[in-house]
Design a protein around this motif. Structure first.
Motif, PDB file in Angstrom:
ATOM      1  N   GLU A  15       0.835  -1.209   0.000  1.00 37.22           N
ATOM      2  CA  GLU A  15       0.000   0.000   0.000  1.00 37.22           C
ATOM      3  C   GLU A  15       0.866   1.254   0.000  1.00 37.22           C
ATOM      4  N   GLY A  16       2.059   1.154   0.632  1.00 44.87           N
ATOM      5  CA  GLY A  16       2.988   2.277   0.616  1.00 44.87           C
ATOM      6  C   GLY A  16       2.563   3.500   1.396  1.00 44.87           C
ATOM      7  N   ARG A  17       1.626   3.335   2.316  1.00 46.77           N
ATOM      8  CA  ARG A  17       1.164   4.506   3.058  1.00 46.77           C
ATOM      9  C   ARG A  17       1.725   4.573   4.472  1.00 46.77           C
ATOM     10  N   ILE A  18       2.628   3.660   4.807  1.00 44.08           N
ATOM     11  CA  ILE A  18       3.190   3.643   6.148  1.00 44.08           C
ATOM     12  C   ILE A  18       4.667   4.021   6.101  1.00 44.08           C
ATOM     13  N   ALA A  19       5.239   4.266   7.272  1.00 43.58           N
ATOM     14  CA  ALA A  19       6.634   4.719   7.355  1.00 43.58           C
ATOM     15  C   ALA A  19       7.633   3.576   7.206  1.00 43.58           C
ATOM     16  N   VAL A  20       7.154   2.329   7.230  1.00 42.25           N
ATOM     17  CA  VAL A  20       8.083   1.205   7.067  1.00 42.25           C
ATOM     18  C   VAL A  20       8.292   0.943   5.577  1.00 42.25           C
ATOM     19  N   VAL A  21       9.555   0.797   5.204  1.00 38.39           N
ATOM     20  CA  VAL A  21       9.868   0.534   3.801  1.00 38.39           C
ATOM     21  C   VAL A  21      10.762  -0.701   3.687  1.00 38.39           C
ATOM     22  N   TYR A  22      10.719  -1.316   2.551  1.00 38.70           N
ATOM     23  CA  TYR A  22      11.596  -2.448   2.245  1.00 38.70           C
ATOM     24  C   TYR A  22      12.424  -2.041   1.040  1.00 38.70           C
ATOM     25  N   ILE A  23      13.746  -2.019   1.210  1.00 36.09           N
ATOM     26  CA  ILE A  23      14.642  -1.637   0.124  1.00 36.09           C
ATOM     27  C   ILE A  23      15.204  -2.937  -0.447  1.00 36.09           C
ATOM     28  N   ALA A  24      14.646  -3.369  -1.561  1.00 38.32           N
ATOM     29  CA  ALA A  24      14.951  -4.691  -2.118  1.00 38.32           C
ATOM     30  C   ALA A  24      16.430  -4.857  -2.459  1.00 38.32           C
ATOM     31  N   SER A  25      17.058  -3.826  -2.995  1.00 43.94           N
ATOM     32  CA  SER A  25      18.462  -3.963  -3.408  1.00 43.94           C
ATOM     33  C   SER A  25      19.398  -4.196  -2.222  1.00 43.94           C
ATOM     34  N   TYR A  26      18.976  -3.775  -1.030  1.00 42.32           N
ATOM     35  CA  TYR A  26      19.793  -4.015   0.175  1.00 42.32           C
ATOM     36  C   TYR A  26      19.200  -5.102   1.066  1.00 42.32           C
ATOM     37  N   ARG A  27      18.009  -5.579   0.727  1.00 41.25           N
ATOM     38  CA  ARG A  27      17.229  -6.454   1.615  1.00 41.25           C
ATOM     39  C   ARG A  27      17.115  -5.803   3.003  1.00 41.25           C
ATOM     40  N   LYS A  28      16.766  -4.533   2.997  1.00 43.15           N
ATOM     41  CA  LYS A  28      16.746  -3.783   4.247  1.00 43.15           C
ATOM     42  C   LYS A  28      15.338  -3.294   4.559  1.00 43.15           C
ATOM     43  N   TYR A  29      14.932  -3.563   5.797  1.00 42.17           N
ATOM     44  CA  TYR A  29      13.664  -3.023   6.291  1.00 42.17           C
ATOM     45  C   TYR A  29      14.016  -1.808   7.131  1.00 42.17           C
ATOM     46  N   ALA A  30      13.286  -0.731   6.906  1.00 42.54           N
ATOM     47  CA  ALA A  30      13.639   0.501   7.605  1.00 42.54           C
ATOM     48  C   ALA A  30      12.416   1.362   7.859  1.00 42.54           C
ATOM     49  N   MET A  31      12.593   2.253   8.806  1.00 46.67           N
ATOM     50  CA  MET A  31      11.582   3.237   9.124  1.00 46.67           C
ATOM     51  C   MET A  31      11.986   4.515   8.397  1.00 46.67           C
ATOM     52  N   HIS A  32      11.066   5.044   7.631  1.00 49.73           N
ATOM     53  CA  HIS A  32      11.343   6.259   6.874  1.00 49.73           C
ATOM     54  C   HIS A  32      11.216   7.453   7.820  1.00 49.73           C
ATOM     55  N   VAL A  33      12.341   8.077   8.133  1.00 48.84           N
ATOM     56  CA  VAL A  33      12.348   9.176   9.104  1.00 48.84           C
ATOM     57  C   VAL A  33      12.084  10.504   8.403  1.00 48.84           C
ATOM     58  N   ASN A  34      12.831  10.765   7.361  1.00 49.46           N
ATOM     59  CA  ASN A  34      12.567  11.939   6.523  1.00 49.46           C
ATOM     60  C   ASN A  34      13.096  11.640   5.124  1.00 49.46           C
ATOM     61  N   LYS A  35      13.066  12.620   4.257  1.00 47.32           N
ATOM     62  CA  LYS A  35      13.421  12.420   2.853  1.00 47.32           C
ATOM     63  C   LYS A  35      14.734  11.651   2.655  1.00 47.32           C
ATOM     64  N   HIS A  36      15.740  11.925   3.498  1.00 44.37           N
ATOM     65  CA  HIS A  36      17.051  11.320   3.292  1.00 44.37           C
ATOM     66  C   HIS A  36      17.437  10.299   4.352  1.00 44.37           C
ATOM     67  N   LYS A  37      16.589  10.084   5.312  1.00 40.97           N
ATOM     68  CA  LYS A  37      16.995   9.247   6.429  1.00 40.97           C
ATOM     69  C   LYS A  37      16.078   8.042   6.625  1.00 40.97           C
ATOM     70  N   PHE A  38      16.714   6.866   6.689  1.00 42.94           N
ATOM     71  CA  PHE A  38      16.004   5.622   6.954  1.00 42.94           C
ATOM     72  C   PHE A  38      16.680   4.946   8.145  1.00 42.94           C
ATOM     73  N   GLU A  39      15.908   4.585   9.147  1.00 42.26           N
ATOM     74  CA  GLU A  39      16.463   3.853  10.293  1.00 42.26           C
ATOM     75  C   GLU A  39      16.124   2.388  10.121  1.00 42.26           C
ATOM     76  N   LYS A  40      17.146   1.551  10.165  1.00 36.06           N
ATOM     77  CA  LYS A  40      16.952   0.102  10.005  1.00 36.06           C
ATOM     78  C   LYS A  40      16.089  -0.451  11.140  1.00 36.06           C
ATOM     79  N   ILE A  41      15.211  -1.359  10.815  1.00 39.83           N
ATOM     80  CA  ILE A  41      14.476  -2.075  11.870  1.00 39.83           C
ATOM     81  C   ILE A  41      14.848  -3.555  11.802  1.00 39.83           C
ATOM     82  N   ASP A  42      14.944  -4.178  12.967  1.00 41.72           N
ATOM     83  CA  ASP A  42      15.373  -5.576  13.028  1.00 41.72           C
ATOM     84  C   ASP A  42      14.232  -6.561  13.205  1.00 41.72           C
TER      85      ASP A  42
END
Ligand SMILES: [Zn+2]
Length: 97
Positions: A15-42
């Protein structure tokens, strides 16, 4: 399509309406903090599953081997397989679980 830990994660990421994102190229789950900042979630915020380890460092290592030191400025040099999850799903990298 990538299989995630649970239906909630899959549905909400799609849906893409939440702050959690999945970055496929890194296999990284993260919280979208602002335009340039993603905090990894474990852990998944919905089911609590431990998420797979991020491949972000490995991604940059592999690009360096190809002579790419700044993936933003050298985006046109990045091979197609590194633009999504194809590189780490390829089986060429034996140390990736
Ligand atoms: Zn989950």
């Amino acid at each position: 399509m990538t299989k995630h830990c649970c239906e909630e994660m899959s549905d909400l990421l799609n849906e893409g309406r939440i702050a959690v994102v999945y970055i496929a190229s890194y296999r990284k789950y993260a919280m979208h903090v602002n335009k340039h900042k993603f905090e990894k979630i474990d852990y998944c915020p919905w089911c609590g599953t431990r998420l797979p380890e991020s491949l972000q460092n490995k991604y940059f290592e592999e690009l360096k081997k190809l002579g790419i030191y700044d993936p933003v400025k050298e985006a046109e040099k990045i091979p197609t397989e590194f633009k999504d999850d194809a590189w780490w799903k390829s089986g060429k990298y034996a140390n990736i679980l």
